[in-house]
Design a protein around this motif. Structure first.
Motif, PDB file in Angstrom:
ATOM      1  N   ALA A  33       6.078  16.149   6.920  1.00 17.46           N
ATOM      2  CA  ALA A  33       4.798  16.287   7.582  1.00 17.46           C
ATOM      3  C   ALA A  33       4.075  14.933   7.660  1.00 17.46           C
ATOM      4  CB  ALA A  33       3.937  17.309   6.853  1.00 17.46           C
ATOM      5  N   ILE A  34       4.143  14.152   6.581  1.00 16.86           N
ATOM      6  CA  ILE A  34       3.424  12.873   6.571  1.00 16.86           C
ATOM      7  C   ILE A  34       4.027  11.919   7.590  1.00 16.86           C
ATOM      8  CG2 ILE A  34       2.907  10.827   5.191  1.00 16.86           C
ATOM      9  CD1 ILE A  34       2.552  12.695   2.809  1.00 16.86           C
ATOM     10  N   LEU A  35       5.357  11.815   7.625  1.00 16.56           N
ATOM     11  CA  LEU A  35       5.990  10.923   8.600  1.00 16.56           C
ATOM     12  C   LEU A  35       5.704  11.410  10.018  1.00 16.56           C
ATOM     13  CD1 LEU A  35       9.415  10.226   6.866  1.00 16.56           C
ATOM     14  CD2 LEU A  35       7.400   8.760   6.940  1.00 16.56           C
ATOM     15  N   ASN A  64       3.087  13.196  11.015  1.00 17.06           N
ATOM     16  CA  ASN A  64       1.670  12.943  11.303  1.00 17.06           C
ATOM     17  C   ASN A  64       1.381  11.478  11.599  1.00 17.06           C
ATOM     18  OD1 ASN A  64       1.182  15.656  10.909  1.00 17.06           O
ATOM     19  ND2 ASN A  64       0.346  15.407   8.851  1.00 17.06           N
ATOM     20  N   ASN A  65       2.209  10.586  11.051  1.00 24.23           N
ATOM     21  CA  ASN A  65       2.044   9.152  11.302  1.00 24.23           C
ATOM     22  C   ASN A  65       2.977   8.651  12.395  1.00 24.23           C
ATOM     23  OD1 ASN A  65       0.077   7.864   9.261  1.00 24.23           O
ATOM     24  ND2 ASN A  65       1.244   9.328   8.049  1.00 24.23           N
ATOM     25  N   GLN A  66       3.626   9.576  13.102  1.00 23.12           N
ATOM     26  CA  GLN A  66       4.526   9.272  14.221  1.00 23.12           C
ATOM     27  C   GLN A  66       5.620   8.278  13.839  1.00 23.12           C
ATOM     28  OE1 GLN A  66       1.681   8.056  17.177  1.00 23.12           O
ATOM     29  NE2 GLN A  66       1.180  10.178  17.706  1.00 23.12           N
ATOM     30  N   VAL A  67       6.236   8.519  12.662  1.00 30.61           N
ATOM     31  CA  VAL A  67       7.318   7.671  12.185  1.00 30.61           C
ATOM     32  C   VAL A  67       8.638   8.340  12.541  1.00 30.61           C
ATOM     33  CG1 VAL A  67       8.428   6.654  10.167  1.00 30.61           C
ATOM     34  CG2 VAL A  67       5.926   6.748  10.310  1.00 30.61           C
ATOM     35  N   ASP A  68       9.454   7.628  13.302  1.00 32.60           N
ATOM     36  CA  ASP A  68      10.786   8.102  13.658  1.00 32.60           C
ATOM     37  C   ASP A  68      11.771   7.391  12.729  1.00 32.60           C
ATOM     38  OD1 ASP A  68      13.233   8.779  14.710  1.00 32.60           O
ATOM     39  OD2 ASP A  68      12.817   8.014  16.732  1.00 32.60           O
ATOM     40  N   ILE A  69      12.340   8.133  11.763  1.00 31.69           N
ATOM     41  CA  ILE A  69      13.186   7.487  10.756  1.00 31.69           C
ATOM     42  C   ILE A  69      14.439   6.854  11.342  1.00 31.69           C
ATOM     43  CG2 ILE A  69      12.326   8.909   8.862  1.00 31.69           C
ATOM     44  CD1 ILE A  69      14.934  10.506   9.028  1.00 31.69           C
ATOM     45  N   SER A  70      14.825   7.255  12.535  1.00 36.61           N
ATOM     46  CA  SER A  70      16.006   6.627  13.140  1.00 36.61           C
ATOM     47  C   SER A  70      15.727   5.170  13.532  1.00 36.61           C
ATOM     48  CB  SER A  70      16.482   7.424  14.360  1.00 36.61           C
ATOM     49  OG  SER A  70      15.515   7.389  15.388  1.00 36.61           O
ATOM     50  N   ASN A  71      14.455   4.779  13.578  1.00 37.61           N
ATOM     51  CA  ASN A  71      14.085   3.396  13.897  1.00 37.61           C
ATOM     52  C   ASN A  71      13.990   2.509  12.651  1.00 37.61           C
ATOM     53  OD1 ASN A  71      13.887   3.944  16.645  1.00 37.61           O
ATOM     54  ND2 ASN A  71      11.742   4.536  16.485  1.00 37.61           N
ATOM     55  N   ILE A  72      14.180   3.090  11.469  1.00 38.42           N
ATOM     56  CA  ILE A  72      14.064   2.332  10.222  1.00 38.42           C
ATOM     57  C   ILE A  72      15.464   1.920   9.789  1.00 38.42           C
ATOM     58  CG2 ILE A  72      13.130   2.317   7.879  1.00 38.42           C
ATOM     59  CD1 ILE A  72      11.038   2.948  10.089  1.00 38.42           C
ATOM     60  N   ASN A  73      15.796   0.647   9.992  1.00 38.83           N
ATOM     61  CA  ASN A  73      17.125   0.168   9.624  1.00 38.83           C
ATOM     62  C   ASN A  73      17.107  -1.231   9.018  1.00 38.83           C
ATOM     63  OD1 ASN A  73      16.574  -1.335  11.880  1.00 38.83           O
ATOM     64  ND2 ASN A  73      17.961  -0.184  13.212  1.00 38.83           N
ATOM     65  N   SER A  74      15.923  -1.725   8.723  1.00 38.42           N
ATOM     66  CA  SER A  74      15.795  -3.039   8.089  1.00 38.42           C
ATOM     67  C   SER A  74      14.451  -3.106   7.381  1.00 38.42           C
ATOM     68  CB  SER A  74      15.870  -4.159   9.142  1.00 38.42           C
ATOM     69  OG  SER A  74      14.723  -4.106   9.971  1.00 38.42           O
ATOM     70  N   VAL A  75      14.278  -4.126   6.548  1.00 46.11           N
ATOM     71  CA  VAL A  75      12.994  -4.313   5.872  1.00 46.11           C
ATOM     72  C   VAL A  75      11.888  -4.513   6.903  1.00 46.11           C
ATOM     73  CG1 VAL A  75      11.683  -5.821   4.327  1.00 46.11           C
ATOM     74  CG2 VAL A  75      14.047  -5.228   3.774  1.00 46.11           C
ATOM     75  N   GLU A  76      12.184  -5.283   7.948  1.00 44.11           N
ATOM     76  CA  GLU A  76      11.176  -5.555   8.974  1.00 44.11           C
ATOM     77  C   GLU A  76      10.743  -4.274   9.687  1.00 44.11           C
ATOM     78  OE1 GLU A  76      14.125  -7.306   8.777  1.00 44.11           O
ATOM     79  OE2 GLU A  76      13.176  -8.942   7.684  1.00 44.11           O
ATOM     80  N   SER A  77      11.707  -3.426  10.061  1.00 45.10           N
ATOM     81  CA  SER A  77      11.347  -2.185  10.745  1.00 45.10           C
ATOM     82  C   SER A  77      10.615  -1.234   9.801  1.00 45.10           C
ATOM     83  CB  SER A  77      12.576  -1.509  11.360  1.00 45.10           C
ATOM     84  OG  SER A  77      13.507  -1.135  10.375  1.00 45.10           O
ATOM     85  N   LEU A 118       1.351   4.452   1.734  1.00 51.86           N
ATOM     86  CA  LEU A 118       0.854   5.731   1.244  1.00 51.86           C
ATOM     87  C   LEU A 118       0.552   5.617  -0.242  1.00 51.86           C
ATOM     88  CD1 LEU A 118       3.515   8.055   2.915  1.00 51.86           C
ATOM     89  CD2 LEU A 118       1.203   7.599   3.727  1.00 51.86           C
ATOM     90  N   THR A 119      -0.400   6.392  -0.695  1.00 51.56           N
ATOM     91  CA  THR A 119      -0.709   6.474  -2.119  1.00 51.56           C
ATOM     92  C   THR A 119      -0.475   7.914  -2.566  1.00 51.56           C
ATOM     93  OG1 THR A 119      -3.030   7.096  -1.839  1.00 51.56           O
ATOM     94  CG2 THR A 119      -2.516   4.719  -1.825  1.00 51.56           C
ATOM     95  N   LYS A 120      -0.602   8.155  -3.858  1.00 57.08           N
ATOM     96  CA  LYS A 120      -0.461   9.519  -4.365  1.00 57.08           C
ATOM     97  C   LYS A 120      -1.458  10.449  -3.682  1.00 57.08           C
ATOM     98  CE  LYS A 120      -0.912   9.396  -8.829  1.00 57.08           C
ATOM     99  NZ  LYS A 120      -0.825   9.511 -10.283  1.00 57.08           N
ATOM    100  N   ARG A 121      -2.641   9.947  -3.422  1.00 56.85           N
ATOM    101  CA  ARG A 121      -3.667  10.796  -2.809  1.00 56.85           C
ATOM    102  C   ARG A 121      -3.265  11.224  -1.395  1.00 56.85           C
ATOM    103  NH1 ARG A 121      -7.214  11.645  -6.369  1.00 56.85           N
ATOM    104  NH2 ARG A 121      -8.065  10.092  -7.741  1.00 56.85           N
ATOM    105  N   ASP A 122      -2.540  10.379  -0.664  1.00 52.09           N
ATOM    106  CA  ASP A 122      -2.084  10.746   0.681  1.00 52.09           C
ATOM    107  C   ASP A 122      -1.056  11.866   0.636  1.00 52.09           C
ATOM    108  OD1 ASP A 122      -3.527   8.688   2.058  1.00 52.09           O
ATOM    109  OD2 ASP A 122      -1.994   7.255   1.433  1.00 52.09           O
ATOM    110  N   TYR A 123      -0.241  11.856  -0.381  1.00 51.81           N
ATOM    111  CA  TYR A 123       0.889  12.769  -0.411  1.00 51.81           C
ATOM    112  C   TYR A 123       0.665  13.991  -1.300  1.00 51.81           C
ATOM    113  CZ  TYR A 123       5.696  14.389  -0.536  1.00 51.81           C
ATOM    114  OH  TYR A 123       6.826  15.150  -0.420  1.00 51.81           O
TER     115      TYR A 123
END
Length: 183
Positions: A1-3, A5-18, A26-31
């Protein structure tokens, strides 16, 4: 839900930069505050829970996590991916010393020593085993890590020569702590 809600597409995460570009901080309070455990544990998964983990509650909010039976492969690959991105563990022979309280296990394919909060054990492992590795990563509470590093110095442990990195968790710490520990 958090990803989502933040429009994060995990298929685009493949490096530290991405990761830095696409994943929000995020903090504990966010999650943990907006969601009850019944909301973040997958539907029907409560009967598959292997381990329930909790934070120290030091911030006034307990955070909970759960590892499901059969999830070890996914957890291990996520931890290993993160450690490799941060410390190049796939190309360096690495010893991970886990100094978090008893019962909190780090799932990784790295060589791992579980010492809990026994500084004497962690120092003995660092002294006798770390020289056989290219780098040592120590995971623990910032207060314990400070105690460990200072005791190690008193026992002539050269943390820099062991190429030691620290991963702090559980409690907040000021930026001055980071500078102190880096020295």
């Amino acid at each position: 839900a958090i990803l989502h809600n933040n429009q994060v597409d995990i298929s685009n995460i493949n490096s530290v930069e991405s990761f830095k570009k696409n994943v929000p901080v995020l903090t504990k309070r966010d999650y943990f505050v907006p969601f009850k455990p019944t909301e973040w544990i997958r539907t029907g998964a409560q009967n598959k829970i292997k381990t329930i983990m909790t934070s120290s509650g030091f911030s006034g909010t307990f955070a909970f996590g759960a590892e499901l039976r059969g999830d070890t492969k996914n957890i291990r690959s996520g931890v290993d991916f993160t450690l490799d991105m941060l410390f190049k563990t796939s190309s360096k022979k690495t010893l991970l010393i886990n100094c978090v309280p008893m019962g909190v296990h780090v799932e990784t394919s790295l060589t791992i020593a579980e010492t809990s909060v026994r500084s004497d054990m962690a120092i003995a492992i660092a002294r006798d085993m770390s020289p056989r590795f290219e780098q040592t990563i120590i995971v623990g509470d910032p207060h314990f890590l400070k105690k460990l590093i200072e005791e190690g110095i008193e026992k002539n442990i050269d943390w820099k020569a062991l190429n030691t990195s620290l991963i702090c968790g559980q409690d907040y710490f000021p930026e001055t702590y980071r500078a102190y520990m880096a020295n």
